[in-house]
Design an enzyme around this catalytic site. Structure first.
Site, PDB file in Angstrom:
ATOM      1  N   LYS A  13     -22.917  27.081   7.421  1.00 52.71           N
ATOM      2  CA  LYS A  13     -23.258  26.456   8.711  1.00 52.71           C
ATOM      3  C   LYS A  13     -24.413  27.161   9.406  1.00 52.71           C
ATOM      4  O   LYS A  13     -25.339  26.518   9.876  1.00 52.71           O
ATOM      5  CB  LYS A  13     -22.075  26.501   9.693  1.00 52.71           C
ATOM      6  CG  LYS A  13     -20.964  25.568   9.422  1.00 52.71           C
ATOM      7  CD  LYS A  13     -20.022  25.493  10.622  1.00 52.71           C
ATOM      8  CE  LYS A  13     -19.471  26.826  11.081  1.00 52.71           C
ATOM      9  NZ  LYS A  13     -18.471  27.432  10.210  1.00 52.71           N
ATOM     10  N   ARG A  88     -13.812  23.842  18.222  1.00 51.65           N
ATOM     11  CA  ARG A  88     -12.935  24.306  17.142  1.00 51.65           C
ATOM     12  C   ARG A  88     -11.517  23.776  17.290  1.00 51.65           C
ATOM     13  O   ARG A  88     -10.691  23.978  16.411  1.00 51.65           O
ATOM     14  CB  ARG A  88     -12.846  25.844  17.153  1.00 51.65           C
ATOM     15  CG  ARG A  88     -14.083  26.574  16.699  1.00 51.65           C
ATOM     16  CD  ARG A  88     -13.955  27.018  15.267  1.00 51.65           C
ATOM     17  NE  ARG A  88     -13.959  28.403  14.930  1.00 51.65           N
ATOM     18  CZ  ARG A  88     -15.027  29.179  14.782  1.00 51.65           C
ATOM     19  NH1 ARG A  88     -16.222  28.770  15.097  1.00 51.65           N
ATOM     20  NH2 ARG A  88     -14.907  30.399  14.332  1.00 51.65           N
ATOM     21  N   ARG A 127     -20.396  38.191   1.697  1.00 52.94           N
ATOM     22  CA  ARG A 127     -21.061  38.387   2.985  1.00 52.94           C
ATOM     23  C   ARG A 127     -20.508  39.634   3.681  1.00 52.94           C
ATOM     24  O   ARG A 127     -21.237  40.388   4.304  1.00 52.94           O
ATOM     25  CB  ARG A 127     -20.860  37.152   3.874  1.00 52.94           C
ATOM     26  CG  ARG A 127     -21.535  37.273   5.213  1.00 52.94           C
ATOM     27  CD  ARG A 127     -21.610  35.935   5.900  1.00 52.94           C
ATOM     28  NE  ARG A 127     -20.373  35.607   6.576  1.00 52.94           N
ATOM     29  CZ  ARG A 127     -20.133  34.467   7.201  1.00 52.94           C
ATOM     30  NH1 ARG A 127     -21.039  33.517   7.207  1.00 52.94           N
ATOM     31  NH2 ARG A 127     -19.002  34.247   7.811  1.00 52.94           N
ATOM     32  N   ARG A 133     -19.423  42.810   8.212  1.00 54.28           N
ATOM     33  CA  ARG A 133     -18.809  42.194   9.388  1.00 54.28           C
ATOM     34  C   ARG A 133     -17.339  42.583   9.472  1.00 54.28           C
ATOM     35  O   ARG A 133     -16.580  42.380   8.535  1.00 54.28           O
ATOM     36  CB  ARG A 133     -18.945  40.671   9.319  1.00 54.28           C
ATOM     37  CG  ARG A 133     -20.198  40.198   9.991  1.00 54.28           C
ATOM     38  CD  ARG A 133     -20.414  38.724   9.812  1.00 54.28           C
ATOM     39  NE  ARG A 133     -19.305  37.914  10.295  1.00 54.28           N
ATOM     40  CZ  ARG A 133     -19.429  36.621  10.558  1.00 54.28           C
ATOM     41  NH1 ARG A 133     -20.595  36.024  10.415  1.00 54.28           N
ATOM     42  NH2 ARG A 133     -18.405  35.926  10.980  1.00 54.28           N
ATOM     43  N   ARG A 144      -8.842  32.997   9.093  1.00 56.81           N
ATOM     44  CA  ARG A 144      -9.833  32.112   9.718  1.00 56.81           C
ATOM     45  C   ARG A 144      -9.891  30.765   8.997  1.00 56.81           C
ATOM     46  O   ARG A 144     -10.033  29.725   9.622  1.00 56.81           O
ATOM     47  CB  ARG A 144     -11.206  32.795   9.728  1.00 56.81           C
ATOM     48  CG  ARG A 144     -11.239  33.959  10.720  1.00 56.81           C
ATOM     49  CD  ARG A 144     -12.379  34.887  10.435  1.00 56.81           C
ATOM     50  NE  ARG A 144     -13.645  34.384  10.899  1.00 56.81           N
ATOM     51  CZ  ARG A 144     -14.806  34.630  10.312  1.00 56.81           C
ATOM     52  NH1 ARG A 144     -14.852  35.336   9.215  1.00 56.81           N
ATOM     53  NH2 ARG A 144     -15.911  34.175  10.826  1.00 56.81           N
TER      54      ARG A 144
HETATM   55  P1  AMP Z   1     -17.690  32.362  13.684  1.00 60.90           P
HETATM   56  O1  AMP Z   1     -18.821  33.274  13.360  1.00 60.90           O
HETATM   57  O2  AMP Z   1     -18.152  31.036  14.223  1.00 60.90           O
HETATM   58  O3  AMP Z   1     -16.716  32.188  12.560  1.00 60.90           O
HETATM   59  O4  AMP Z   1     -16.880  33.036  14.880  1.00 60.90           O
HETATM   60  C1  AMP Z   1     -16.329  34.342  14.777  1.00 60.90           C
HETATM   61  C2  AMP Z   1     -15.132  34.472  15.684  1.00 60.90           C
HETATM   62  O5  AMP Z   1     -15.522  34.213  17.060  1.00 60.90           O
HETATM   63  C3  AMP Z   1     -14.018  33.468  15.418  1.00 60.90           C
HETATM   64  O6  AMP Z   1     -13.137  33.907  14.399  1.00 60.90           O
HETATM   65  C4  AMP Z   1     -13.323  33.399  16.792  1.00 60.90           C
HETATM   66  O7  AMP Z   1     -12.510  34.546  17.022  1.00 60.90           O
HETATM   67  C5  AMP Z   1     -14.520  33.472  17.726  1.00 60.90           C
HETATM   68  N1  AMP Z   1     -15.031  32.117  18.025  1.00 60.90           N
HETATM   69  C6  AMP Z   1     -16.248  31.583  17.675  1.00 60.90           C
HETATM   70  N2  AMP Z   1     -16.376  30.325  18.098  1.00 60.90           N
HETATM   71  C7  AMP Z   1     -15.214  30.028  18.725  1.00 60.90           C
HETATM   72  C8  AMP Z   1     -14.699  28.878  19.378  1.00 60.90           C
HETATM   73  N3  AMP Z   1     -15.417  27.732  19.447  1.00 60.90           N
HETATM   74  N4  AMP Z   1     -13.459  28.951  19.944  1.00 60.90           N
HETATM   75  C9  AMP Z   1     -12.742  30.068  19.889  1.00 60.90           C
HETATM   76  N5  AMP Z   1     -13.142  31.189  19.265  1.00 60.90           N
HETATM   77  C10 AMP Z   1     -14.356  31.178  18.698  1.00 60.90           C
END
Ligand code: AMP
Length: 189
Positions: A13, A88, A127, A133, A144
């Site tokens: 993404k 989400r 990654r 990370r 996740r």
């Molecule tokens: P990502 O890089 O988009 O996978 O986001 C990393 C982490 O940030 C996720 O596992 C959540 O803990 C938090 N996060 C990111 N976007 C959201 C969202 N739209 N709603 C809630 N938590 C989020």
């Protein structure tokens, strides 16, 4: 152009969002990046989000919706944007609807990227090794993906019903995937 890019973690993404942002000259806005930035800088928001991020859980909607609302109201978002990692869950879909109604800016398309679970686990493990990370340990990765399957994937049906969904295979060459998305977006523009 106002777009959402949706799909499980590891599907590409962020990479595709950056390419689309460059192509259309609009900002790519990632809620995950905003949270990570705040975590790194130990802001109040970062401190509040940390426990959830560490466990691979969603940060509470109230915090998340507020950052999206503020970000979409910024000057550089006036010509369009691509949102990566939001919404989400169903409550976030509703919050986004109301943010966009307030801004008088409807959503143009929702790009959904797909890949098999095994491909995603492999990509994310790699990654984690490269980027280090903290939220990319095998347990957190699995968590996740589970949260995605339960809370986020069902949202695709909502956007499909609205006639906004564009489904694209996320496995293949990065430039080919990007070309496919752009040519399909341009067909409906
Ligand atoms: P990502 O890089 O988009 O996978 O986001 C990393 C982490 O940030 C996720 O596992 C959540 O803990 C938090 N996060 C990111 N976007 C959201 C969202 N739209 N709603 C809630 N938590 C989020």
């Amino acid at each position: 152009m106002r777009l959402l890019i949706m799909g499980p973690q590891g599907v590409g993404k962020g990479t595709q969002a950056a390419l689309l942002a460059q192509h259309y000259g609009i900002p790519a806005i990632s809620t995950g990046d905003i949270f990570r930035y705040n975590l790194k800088n130990q802001t109040e928001l970062g401190k509040q989000a940390q426990a959830f991020m560490d466990k691979g859980e969603l940060v509470p909607d109230q915090l998340t919706n507020a950052i999206v609302k503020d970000r979409l109201a910024m000057d550089d978002a006036k010509q369009g944007w691509i949102l990566d990692g939001y919404p989400r869950n169903a409550a976030q879909v509703e919050a986004l609807d109301s943010i966009l109604t307030d801004l008088c800016t409807p959503l143009d398309r929702v790009v959904a990227l797909h890949a098999d679970h095994d491909v995603l686990m492999e990509r994310m493990t790699k990654r984690a090794e490269i980027e280090g990370r903290a939220d990319d340990t095998p347990e957190v990765i699995a968590k996740r993906l589970d949260v995605y399957a339960k809370e986020t994937e069902p949202l695709l049906a909502i956007y499909k019903e609205r006639g906004l969904l564009l489904s694209v295979d996320g496995v293949g060459r990065i430039d080919e995937i990007s070309r496919t998305i752009i040519s399909q977006l341009d067909q409906v523009a």
